[in-house]
Design a protein around this motif. Structure first.
Motif, PDB file in Angstrom:
ATOM      1  N   THR A 305       4.892   0.899   2.126  1.00 45.85           N
ATOM      2  CA  THR A 305       3.879   1.826   1.598  1.00 45.85           C
ATOM      3  C   THR A 305       2.585   1.114   1.202  1.00 45.85           C
ATOM      4  OG1 THR A 305       4.829   1.615  -0.624  1.00 45.85           O
ATOM      5  CG2 THR A 305       5.616   3.440   0.744  1.00 45.85           C
ATOM      6  N   GLY A 306       2.582  -0.223   1.282  1.00 37.58           N
ATOM      7  CA  GLY A 306       1.401  -0.973   0.879  1.00 37.58           C
ATOM      8  C   GLY A 306       0.279  -0.908   1.898  1.00 37.58           C
ATOM      9  N   ARG A 307      -0.890  -1.323   1.471  1.00 36.30           N
ATOM     10  CA  ARG A 307      -2.076  -1.341   2.328  1.00 36.30           C
ATOM     11  C   ARG A 307      -2.345  -2.789   2.728  1.00 36.30           C
ATOM     12  NH1 ARG A 307      -6.773   2.113   2.521  1.00 36.30           N
ATOM     13  NH2 ARG A 307      -8.608   1.001   3.269  1.00 36.30           N
ATOM     14  N   THR A 308      -2.547  -3.030   4.024  1.00 38.87           N
ATOM     15  CA  THR A 308      -2.749  -4.388   4.528  1.00 38.87           C
ATOM     16  C   THR A 308      -4.011  -4.454   5.374  1.00 38.87           C
ATOM     17  OG1 THR A 308      -0.369  -4.831   4.543  1.00 38.87           O
ATOM     18  CG2 THR A 308      -1.737  -6.239   5.918  1.00 38.87           C
ATOM     19  N   ASP A 309      -4.796  -5.515   5.140  1.00 36.74           N
ATOM     20  CA  ASP A 309      -6.015  -5.746   5.910  1.00 36.74           C
ATOM     21  C   ASP A 309      -5.654  -6.472   7.198  1.00 36.74           C
ATOM     22  OD1 ASP A 309      -8.547  -6.218   6.854  1.00 36.74           O
ATOM     23  OD2 ASP A 309      -9.021  -7.796   5.408  1.00 36.74           O
ATOM     24  N   VAL A 310      -5.697  -5.790   8.328  1.00 41.12           N
ATOM     25  CA  VAL A 310      -5.324  -6.383   9.608  1.00 41.12           C
ATOM     26  C   VAL A 310      -6.229  -7.561   9.951  1.00 41.12           C
ATOM     27  CG1 VAL A 310      -5.130  -5.961  12.091  1.00 41.12           C
ATOM     28  CG2 VAL A 310      -4.335  -4.248  10.483  1.00 41.12           C
ATOM     29  N   ARG A 311      -7.470  -7.412   9.667  1.00 42.23           N
ATOM     30  CA  ARG A 311      -8.417  -8.478  10.012  1.00 42.23           C
ATOM     31  C   ARG A 311      -8.043  -9.786   9.308  1.00 42.23           C
ATOM     32  NH1 ARG A 311     -14.996  -8.072  10.156  1.00 42.23           N
ATOM     33  NH2 ARG A 311     -15.416 -10.264  10.615  1.00 42.23           N
ATOM     34  N   GLY A 312      -7.748  -9.715   8.010  1.00 43.24           N
ATOM     35  CA  GLY A 312      -7.369 -10.911   7.281  1.00 43.24           C
ATOM     36  C   GLY A 312      -6.107 -11.540   7.824  1.00 43.24           C
ATOM     37  N   GLY A 338     -14.378  -3.628  13.307  1.00 46.32           N
ATOM     38  CA  GLY A 338     -14.077  -2.206  13.127  1.00 46.32           C
ATOM     39  C   GLY A 338     -12.610  -1.893  12.992  1.00 46.32           C
ATOM     40  N   ALA A 339     -11.728  -2.909  12.807  1.00 47.79           N
ATOM     41  CA  ALA A 339     -10.292  -2.631  12.666  1.00 47.79           C
ATOM     42  C   ALA A 339     -10.003  -2.105  11.266  1.00 47.79           C
ATOM     43  CB  ALA A 339      -9.489  -3.902  12.918  1.00 47.79           C
ATOM     44  N   PRO A 340      -9.492  -0.877  11.122  1.00 49.01           N
ATOM     45  CA  PRO A 340      -9.206  -0.332   9.787  1.00 49.01           C
ATOM     46  C   PRO A 340      -7.935  -0.945   9.191  1.00 49.01           C
ATOM     47  CG  PRO A 340      -8.564   1.239  11.470  1.00 49.01           C
ATOM     48  CD  PRO A 340      -9.218   0.095  12.191  1.00 49.01           C
ATOM     49  N   ALA A 341      -7.760  -0.765   7.898  1.00 51.04           N
ATOM     50  CA  ALA A 341      -6.540  -1.231   7.240  1.00 51.04           C
ATOM     51  C   ALA A 341      -5.356  -0.376   7.694  1.00 51.04           C
ATOM     52  CB  ALA A 341      -6.707  -1.152   5.719  1.00 51.04           C
ATOM     53  N   VAL A 342      -4.154  -0.947   7.540  1.00 50.55           N
ATOM     54  CA  VAL A 342      -2.945  -0.241   7.973  1.00 50.55           C
ATOM     55  C   VAL A 342      -1.967  -0.135   6.808  1.00 50.55           C
ATOM     56  CG1 VAL A 342      -3.187  -1.066  10.343  1.00 50.55           C
ATOM     57  CG2 VAL A 342      -1.770  -2.347   8.724  1.00 50.55           C
ATOM     58  N   ILE A 343      -0.995   0.751   6.987  1.00 51.18           N
ATOM     59  CA  ILE A 343       0.112   0.841   6.033  1.00 51.18           C
ATOM     60  C   ILE A 343       1.149  -0.186   6.477  1.00 51.18           C
ATOM     61  CG2 ILE A 343       1.920   2.308   5.085  1.00 51.18           C
ATOM     62  CD1 ILE A 343       0.151   4.703   5.821  1.00 51.18           C
ATOM     63  N   GLY A 344       1.364  -1.233   5.690  1.00 48.43           N
ATOM     64  CA  GLY A 344       2.297  -2.241   6.150  1.00 48.43           C
ATOM     65  C   GLY A 344       2.546  -3.342   5.139  1.00 48.43           C
ATOM     66  N   ASP A 345       3.560  -4.147   5.464  1.00 53.84           N
ATOM     67  CA  ASP A 345       3.925  -5.319   4.683  1.00 53.84           C
ATOM     68  C   ASP A 345       3.181  -6.516   5.260  1.00 53.84           C
ATOM     69  OD1 ASP A 345       5.524  -7.832   4.215  1.00 53.84           O
ATOM     70  OD2 ASP A 345       6.724  -6.450   2.994  1.00 53.84           O
ATOM     71  N   MET A 346       2.335  -7.154   4.451  1.00 48.95           N
ATOM     72  CA  MET A 346       1.477  -8.217   4.956  1.00 48.95           C
ATOM     73  C   MET A 346       2.290  -9.380   5.535  1.00 48.95           C
ATOM     74  SD  MET A 346      -1.524 -10.344   2.999  1.00 48.95           S
ATOM     75  CE  MET A 346      -0.329 -11.190   1.939  1.00 48.95           C
ATOM     76  N   ASP A 347       3.357  -9.795   4.844  1.00 50.21           N
ATOM     77  CA  ASP A 347       4.154 -10.921   5.326  1.00 50.21           C
ATOM     78  C   ASP A 347       4.828 -10.593   6.660  1.00 50.21           C
ATOM     79  OD1 ASP A 347       3.461 -12.423   3.128  1.00 50.21           O
ATOM     80  OD2 ASP A 347       5.212 -11.811   1.955  1.00 50.21           O
ATOM     81  N   GLN A 348       5.371  -9.386   6.769  1.00 51.49           N
ATOM     82  CA  GLN A 348       6.050  -9.028   8.015  1.00 51.49           C
ATOM     83  C   GLN A 348       5.058  -8.868   9.161  1.00 51.49           C
ATOM     84  OE1 GLN A 348       8.632  -5.636   7.446  1.00 51.49           O
ATOM     85  NE2 GLN A 348      10.268  -6.919   6.632  1.00 51.49           N
ATOM     86  N   LEU A 349       3.907  -8.292   8.889  1.00 51.58           N
ATOM     87  CA  LEU A 349       2.910  -8.163   9.955  1.00 51.58           C
ATOM     88  C   LEU A 349       2.391  -9.535  10.377  1.00 51.58           C
ATOM     89  CD1 LEU A 349       0.875  -5.020   8.813  1.00 51.58           C
ATOM     90  CD2 LEU A 349       2.651  -5.180  10.568  1.00 51.58           C
ATOM     91  N   THR A 350       2.261 -10.450   9.431  1.00 54.93           N
ATOM     92  CA  THR A 350       1.882 -11.817   9.794  1.00 54.93           C
ATOM     93  C   THR A 350       2.928 -12.418  10.725  1.00 54.93           C
ATOM     94  OG1 THR A 350       0.735 -12.119   7.676  1.00 54.93           O
ATOM     95  CG2 THR A 350       1.378 -14.105   8.870  1.00 54.93           C
ATOM     96  N   GLN A 351       4.213 -12.164  10.439  1.00 55.46           N
ATOM     97  CA  GLN A 351       5.287 -12.673  11.291  1.00 55.46           C
ATOM     98  C   GLN A 351       5.209 -12.065  12.690  1.00 55.46           C
ATOM     99  OE1 GLN A 351       9.177 -11.979   9.629  1.00 55.46           O
ATOM    100  NE2 GLN A 351      10.162 -13.511  10.934  1.00 55.46           N
ATOM    101  N   VAL A 352       4.892 -10.775  12.766  1.00 60.05           N
ATOM    102  CA  VAL A 352       4.776 -10.110  14.072  1.00 60.05           C
ATOM    103  C   VAL A 352       3.702 -10.779  14.920  1.00 60.05           C
ATOM    104  CG1 VAL A 352       3.970  -7.997  15.207  1.00 60.05           C
ATOM    105  CG2 VAL A 352       5.665  -7.860  13.391  1.00 60.05           C
ATOM    106  N   PHE A 353       2.501 -10.876  14.387  1.00 57.60           N
ATOM    107  CA  PHE A 353       1.390 -11.402  15.182  1.00 57.60           C
ATOM    108  C   PHE A 353       1.506 -12.915  15.398  1.00 57.60           C
ATOM    109  CE2 PHE A 353      -0.542  -7.589  13.028  1.00 57.60           C
ATOM    110  CZ  PHE A 353      -0.433  -6.778  14.146  1.00 57.60           C
TER     111      PHE A 353
END
Length: 483
Positions: A305-312, A338-353
């Motif tokens: 449910t958190g907000r994550t900055d994709v760009r960062g 122009g990439a908007p923020a997403v609903i996500g877990d920052m650590d897990q999204l970092t692992q994905v990318f």
């Protein structure tokens, strides 16, 4: 009794019932015990009295019969029952009409209860997720619930079971039960096109013949998912054991060599220790990935449910990958304007990318760029679902050798590799894309893979935008889409 026949029946009945009394009067008249005139008057009194009583009796019986006919015509449950007639006959119980009315009310109540039971049973059968077939003594299907109609078609009722289920063992089981045998269960597989389904069937005899002639019921439970899970579990154990056995065998062999023939060989010792370190690191990475995958699967049903900055996140991944990319004379280009923020877990999204960029570095051709693009999903070049189009798309693009199309649907399976030898040589554990898939599923996103031999690969992750509304946070995870 009809109105036209009632007088004749009254006359006949009157004569029959008056015959004994008239016979006595006749004897008295013949013996001279009574004069003719009194005898005639007595006969008339007997006939009149008997006829009057019979007329009242027949009227009461006719009224009761008419009342019963009215009750038969009162089919609506909401209709009031007519009042019973007053029984005016010494030959009938005065409470007979009320007794008939009470019986009709009880019958209506029983009929209402029976209809409720039937409706409840039909609702239960209709709500069952498993297909259910009713079979008559000749092996013909005489009933089916909606699940069975969806599986076999709406015209399943009335067909011979052999034309519906063509599995010999199942048909033999049905024949055994129809012949009086005990209830039985059987597992079987059915193939439709290229899709194989596994079912567990139970055939049971009904306690009595149904109104439609049904004498047995055949219920089917789809166990395809269970069978596949069992196979995946077996494959996972076999693959994990194999992946660990290889480096362990190497370590054991090198240790034995260093303890024996190469004990005093400094050059060999240095070379072997380097290989041993590499194999130990490979096992360590494998264990870390296995633990990571287990943690992700535990939380997969709970969306973040958190907000994550994709760009960062992408900028940090770029920085962490640049050194490895430079060793292959590669560059990591970032386009996240122009990439908007997403609903996500920052650590897990970092692992994905991180996993996707690591793969791009491993399998991209030396000296070629790796490109990371992020922006609104509706501007992406892929073919995501309509829901994914409302989110954010992040693509990792390499210029490697590409992946044959037949391998793409299986890329996210555990330990699946297109080129096993090359993957191990590059240090891959075979779990990176499986981790990516499960994290994306937890984020209620979608993974799309587009690749062709000689043209490189594009891995695109679609995620719900932080400003996309709460409805996107609760949607069911999209299946992995391989394009």
């Amino acid at each position: 009794m009809s109105e036209t026949s009632r007088p004749a029946r009254i006359v006949r009945a009157t004569l029959w019932l008056s015959a004994p009394a008239l016979g006595v009067l006749a004897v008295f008249l013949v013996t001279g015990s009574i004069a003719p005139l009194p005898a005639l008057l007595g006969a008339l009194v007997v006939l009149a009295g008997t006829g009057g009583l019979l007329a009242r009796h027949f009227r009461a019986v006719a009224a009761l019969r008419s009342y019963i006919d009215q009750l038969r015509q009162s089919w609506s449950e909401d209709d009031e029952l007519p009042n019973p007639p007053v029984v005016d006959s010494p030959g009938l119980d005065l409470a007979l009409g009320q007794a008939i009315a009470d019986t009709a009310r009880e019958r209506r109540a029983r009929r209402r209860e029976l209809r409720a039971v039937v409706a409840g049973n039909e609702a239960v059968l209709s709500g069952l997720p498993d297909p259910l077939l009713l079979i008559d003594s000749s092996g013909r299907t005489v009933g089916a619930n909606p699940a069975a109609k969806r599986l076999f078609s709406e015209r399943v009722v009335g067909r011979d079971l052999a034309t519906v289920l063509r599995h010999p063992d199942l048909l033999q089981t049905v024949d055994t039960v129809l012949a009086g045998g005990a209830d039985q269960e059987i597992d079987f597989a059915a193939t439709s096109g290229e899709i194989e389904q596994h079912f567990s069937a139970r055939v049971a005899a009904l306690p009595s013949r149904g109104p439609d002639g049904a004498v047995a019921v055949c219920s089917l439970h789809d166990v395809t998912t269970i069978k596949r899970a069992e196979q995946m579990r077996a494959d996972f154990v076999a693959n994990a054991s194999h992946e660990l056995r290889t480096p362990l065998s190497s370590l054991t062999g090198f240790i034995e060599t260093l303890q024996g023939a190469a004990k005093e060989d400094t050059e060999a010792r240095e070379r072997f220790l380097e290989i041993m370190q590499r194999e130990a690191q490979r096992m360590s990475h494998l264990v870390e990935d296995l633990l990571s995958l287990s943690r992700i699967e535990l939380d997969e049903h709970t969306p973040p449910t958190g907000r994550t900055d994709v760009r960062g996140v992408l900028e940090r991944v770029q920085s962490a990958t640049e050194i490895r990319a430079q060793k292959k004379d590669m560059t990591v280009e970032l386009d996240v304007a122009g990439a908007p923020a997403v609903i996500g877990d920052m650590d897990q999204l970092t692992q994905v990318f991180q996993n996707l960029v690591d793969n791009a570095v491993k399998y991209g051709r030396q000296g070629t760029p790796i490109r990371i693009e992020a922006g609104p999903a509706d501007r992406a070049t892929g073919r995501p679902s309509r829901r994914a189009r409302r989110g954010v798309a992040v693509s990792v693009i390499d210029q490697g050798d590409g992946i044959p199309r037949k391998h793409i649907p299986r890329l996210t399976e555990r330990f699946y590799r297109v080129d096993t030898a090359r993957s191990r040589e590059l240090g891959g554990t075979g779990l990176g894309l499986a981790i990516v898939k499960h994290i994306v599923n937890r984020h209620r996103g979608q993974l799309e893979i587009d690749s062709a031999p000689g043209e490189g690969s594009r891995f695109t992750v679609y995620l719900p935008a932080a400003d996309g509304g709460a409805d996107q946070r609760t949607e069911v995870p999209a299946e992995h889409a391989a394009q």
